[in-house]
Design a protein around this motif. Sequence first.
Motif, PDB file in Angstrom:
ATOM      1  N   TYR A   1       0.838  -1.208   0.000  1.00  0.00           N
ATOM      2  CA  TYR A   1       0.000   0.000   0.000  1.00  0.00           C
ATOM      3  C   TYR A   1       0.870   1.254   0.000  1.00  0.00           C
ATOM      4  O   TYR A   1       0.538   2.249  -0.634  1.00  0.00           O
TER       5      TYR A   1
ATOM      6  N   MET B   1      -8.903   3.300  -1.874  1.00  0.00           N
ATOM      7  CA  MET B   1      -8.886   1.862  -1.589  1.00  0.00           C
ATOM      8  C   MET B   1      -9.401   1.060  -2.781  1.00  0.00           C
ATOM      9  O   MET B   1      -8.906  -0.037  -3.059  1.00  0.00           O
TER      10      MET B   1
ATOM     11  N   TYR C   1      -7.201  -1.920  -4.258  1.00  0.00           N
ATOM     12  CA  TYR C   1      -7.630  -3.323  -4.184  1.00  0.00           C
ATOM     13  C   TYR C   1      -7.970  -3.933  -5.550  1.00  0.00           C
ATOM     14  O   TYR C   1      -8.221  -5.124  -5.640  1.00  0.00           O
TER      15      TYR C   1
ATOM     16  N   ASP D   1      -7.674  -5.888  -8.629  1.00  0.00           N
ATOM     17  CA  ASP D   1      -6.690  -6.904  -9.029  1.00  0.00           C
ATOM     18  C   ASP D   1      -6.401  -6.750 -10.520  1.00  0.00           C
ATOM     19  O   ASP D   1      -7.168  -7.208 -11.370  1.00  0.00           O
TER      20      ASP D   1
END
Length: 388
Positions: A260, A337, A341, A343
């Motif tokens: 992150y 976020m 996140y 993918d």
Amino acid sequence: MTDFSAITDQLAEQAIELPSWAFGNSGTRFRVFGQPGVPRDPFEKIADAAKVNELTGLAPKVALHIPWDKVDDYAALRQHAEGLGVALGTINSNTFQDDDYKFGSLAHFDERVRQKAIDHHFECIEIMGETGSQDLKIWLADGTNYPGQDDMRARQDRLADSLEQIYARIPDGKRLVLEYKFFEPSFYHTDVPDWGTSYAQVAALGDKAFVCLDTGHHAPGTNIEFIVMQLLRLGKLGSFDFNSRFYADDDLIVGAADPYQLFRILVEVLRGGGYGKDSGVAFMLDQGHNIERKIPGQIRSVLNVQEMLARALLLDREALTAAQQAGDVLAANDIMMDAFYRDVRPELAAWRESRGLPADPMRAFLESGYQEKVDAERVGGNQAGWGA
Ligand code: PSV
Ligand code: MN
């Protein structure tokens, strides 16, 4: 959700410089574990780096460390690299592995030693001419271990003078980058401990001098992306040494310890215009693969940066700005976020294939037989290592 195809032109511009020393043996002060197949000279290191580029399309340059990568004929080294599809990159000076440098180098109180360190940089600048390198990167181990050991102010003044002499020899079109590190091997004070000191020193030199940010060189809890933002804002971010850390200067695979954080750094890079051919920011790795195999370690590293860059590129900036301006704290954080996140791995794999690259470069390397080949061939001679 931003469509992946919207970012592929930018993704295609990504270029990461590999450190030649990542392919040699490395370790901690407790042990250096040797590995079969490790290069025995700079030519073999470049061959390994070129393999990473061949499979990923991400690593067109190899950074050298002098004297670790000293050769008799730099033109031959350059030709060898170019024949394998890569170029020689940043020249890293080294004033930390010679008995003379026990009390420092460019900040040393002894004029003889200080001159020796300055001369070493002159030699590096000459090498840059032969290798076609753009940047001279300086990291100094200079500092003290005990209060009172030396005069910190005088050291800073001598450092400024040394840098000025070196800078005067940097040709137009080339750059000097000054790396900072908060401690180690000096433990009481370090002469270039932080971005502010590096910035002050390079700002005094002129517009061919920049700061190098090594992601492992900060105290725990430091907001590195803030530093990235500030240096870009000031026009002085010259390069990155990417790696990751849990505790100190661990030199682990970038994006392994705190993915992150890598995402947040890349978000600020994009926000500040630090990405792309014309940005002037060099993206290097500075890592050691102590217990894992080195070539796949480097492949994993560049893929980590690619994956995180894709996520950062996919960040919905318009929505983020709207949320920020509405004071909507939770929405703004949600947008960050969502991008983090996402993918991107399947989309990246398909995109690689569409460009004639293996969808899974890690697997392609393991199946290529390259490791087995060099393990068998590279017997005898002296294995290269961190410091050799
Ligand atoms: C110092 O810890 C450093 O980050 C500098 O970049 C050196 O040149 C490099 O490590 C050597 O691995
Ligand atoms: Mn570094």
